[in-house]
Design a protein around this motif. Structure first.
Motif, PDB file in Angstrom:
ATOM      1  N   LYS A 259       0.816  -1.250  -0.112  1.00  0.00           N
ATOM      2  CA  LYS A 259      -0.181   0.154  -0.137  1.00  0.00           C
ATOM      3  C   LYS A 259       0.851   1.203   0.102  1.00  0.00           C
ATOM      4  O   LYS A 259       1.841   1.311   0.559  1.00  0.00           O
ATOM      5  N   ILE A 260       0.731   2.258  -0.887  1.00  0.00           N
ATOM      6  CA  ILE A 260       1.428   3.371  -0.672  1.00  0.00           C
ATOM      7  C   ILE A 260       0.358   4.745  -1.006  1.00  0.00           C
ATOM      8  O   ILE A 260      -0.483   4.539  -2.176  1.00  0.00           O
ATOM      9  N   CYS A 261       0.659   5.728  -0.356  1.00  0.00           N
ATOM     10  CA  CYS A 261      -0.435   6.800  -0.458  1.00  0.00           C
ATOM     11  C   CYS A 261       0.285   8.103  -0.086  1.00  0.00           C
ATOM     12  O   CYS A 261       1.217   8.097   0.712  1.00  0.00           O
TER      13      CYS A 261
ATOM     14  N   TRP B 245      -0.966  -2.323  -4.395  1.00  0.00           N
ATOM     15  CA  TRP B 245      -0.554  -3.022  -5.552  1.00  0.00           C
ATOM     16  C   TRP B 245      -0.816  -4.560  -5.617  1.00  0.00           C
ATOM     17  O   TRP B 245      -0.623  -5.381  -4.584  1.00  0.00           O
ATOM     18  N   PHE B 246      -1.570  -5.299  -6.710  1.00  0.00           N
ATOM     19  CA  PHE B 246      -1.814  -6.465  -6.879  1.00  0.00           C
ATOM     20  C   PHE B 246      -0.563  -7.398  -7.183  1.00  0.00           C
ATOM     21  O   PHE B 246      -0.273  -8.527  -7.274  1.00  0.00           O
TER      22      PHE B 246
ATOM     23  N   ASN C  43       6.523  -5.470 -12.942  1.00  0.00           N
ATOM     24  CA  ASN C  43       6.925  -4.687 -14.062  1.00  0.00           C
ATOM     25  C   ASN C  43       6.488  -3.145 -13.663  1.00  0.00           C
ATOM     26  O   ASN C  43       6.396  -2.284 -14.675  1.00  0.00           O
ATOM     27  N   GLY C  44       6.007  -2.895 -12.655  1.00  0.00           N
ATOM     28  CA  GLY C  44       5.178  -1.879 -12.245  1.00  0.00           C
ATOM     29  C   GLY C  44       6.132  -0.840 -11.470  1.00  0.00           C
ATOM     30  O   GLY C  44       6.827  -1.229 -10.679  1.00  0.00           O
TER      31      GLY C  44
ATOM     32  N   GLY D 117      -2.452  -4.736 -11.996  1.00  0.00           N
ATOM     33  CA  GLY D 117      -3.616  -4.554 -11.072  1.00  0.00           C
ATOM     34  C   GLY D 117      -3.408  -3.952  -9.845  1.00  0.00           C
ATOM     35  O   GLY D 117      -2.457  -4.008  -9.124  1.00  0.00           O
ATOM     36  N   PHE D 118      -4.132  -2.998  -9.366  1.00  0.00           N
ATOM     37  CA  PHE D 118      -4.132  -2.534  -8.190  1.00  0.00           C
ATOM     38  C   PHE D 118      -5.654  -1.996  -7.756  1.00  0.00           C
ATOM     39  O   PHE D 118      -6.554  -1.734  -8.404  1.00  0.00           O
TER      40      PHE D 118
END
Length: 297
Positions: A134-136, A223-224, A241-242, A165-166
């Motif tokens: 999780k990042i915010c 992030w998934f 890859n994200g 996906g996220f």
């Protein structure tokens, strides 16, 4: 012919015997729920966790020892259930009840939107996105009054043709710690990035009628990882890859990270800044290039 197929039959039998299939459903509609967080515990100790598939399937290796499973999904009550009382391999989530507010429909022109946050900030570096992260980033509300959110804005890079996906998040600021606090979204909003991308990403959410608080809020993602298109899930895909774009426009450490599948609390980007000093320097504080678009009126 029997000898030829015997190894295949044995393999399939072994796979079936060494896996358990659970289905996550809405308790009222009995429809499956996509990408629900699950956590496996053995004697109150977290063993592992992950996300169910798009079809609501959790495929577990029977070698994993656990006696309790917990499920978490925005818009539903958390579920905690012992392994030995799971009925028909089905896990039912009860929809959460929220008070509904009045919906006012307005006609908006293009110039009636305003962007807030760091979507226009110049990139300083990239942060690799890891499954379960999780990042915010905290975004202030300069109007000091509640505004309706039109869309979430992100700068995320996808290096190849894989699908990433996220899940979206909106947290209020905890008044004691100044860390991300209560979740403000009322349901899971899932985003799938299809193919290469190195541009601003906009996810329109106006249909959900979500308010941006007068005091501001943390805007972020969970992030998934890489989508396994064979099973429509995010399991057993190791490549990442994200990348999330990081700027240094904020004068305070207002970006926070947390591993969903651990007990560690939210942490700001102070450690990331120290580790990054070998290859880059920050004028201010590392900040995720996130933002929102709100209605002016």
């Amino acid at each position: 012919m029997l000898n030829f197929f015997s190894p295949i039959i044995l393999f399939l039998f072994s796979f079936c015997c060494n896996s358990q299939k659970l289905i996550v459903q809405d308790a009222k509609t009995k429809k499956t729920i996509s990408f629900v967080n699950y956590f496996l515990y053995q004697d109150e100790k977290l063993v592992t966790g992950g996300y169910c598939s798009e079809d609501g399937v959790i495929q577990l290796n029977s070698e994993i020892l656990f006696n309790k499973i917990k499920l978490s999904c925005i818009g539903y009550e958390n579920l905690e259930i012992s392994k030995n009382i799971i009925n028909n391999d089905t896990l039912l989530l009860t929809p959460a009840v929220y008070p509904l507010k009045e919906v006012v429909v307005k006609t908006n022109k293009k110039d009636e939107f305003v962007n807030l946050g760091y979507i226009k900030s110049k990139r300083k570096t990239w942060l690799t996105a890891i499954k379960g992260m999780k990042i915010c980033a905290f975004i202030d509300n300069p109007f000091h009054e509640t505004k309706l959110i039109h869309s979430f804005l992100f700068k995320i890079c996808n290096n190849n043709s894989t699908k990433l996906g996220f899940k979206l998040h909106l947290f209020e600021k905890d008044s004691l710690t100044n860390n991300p606090g209560k979740e403000l979204l009322k349901q899971d909003i899932i985003v799938i990035l299809d193919g290469k991308s190195n541009k601003d990403i906009e996810n329109i959410i106006s249909q959900y009628n979500i308010d941006f608080p007068a005091q501001g809020a943390f805007v972020g993602i969970e992030w998934f990882g890489v989508l396994n298109e064979e099973n429509n899930d995010f399991k057993d895909v190791d490549s990442q890859n994200g990348y999330i774009e990081i700027n240094d426009d904020a004068k305070e450490f207002s970006t926070f990270q947390k591993d969903v599948f651990s007990f560690y609390p939210w942490k700001n980007m102070e450690k990331f800044k120290k580790l990054s000093e070998e290859y880059t320097s920050f004028k201010n504080c590392p900040t995720a290039s996130f933002g929102i678009k709100i209605y002016k009126i």
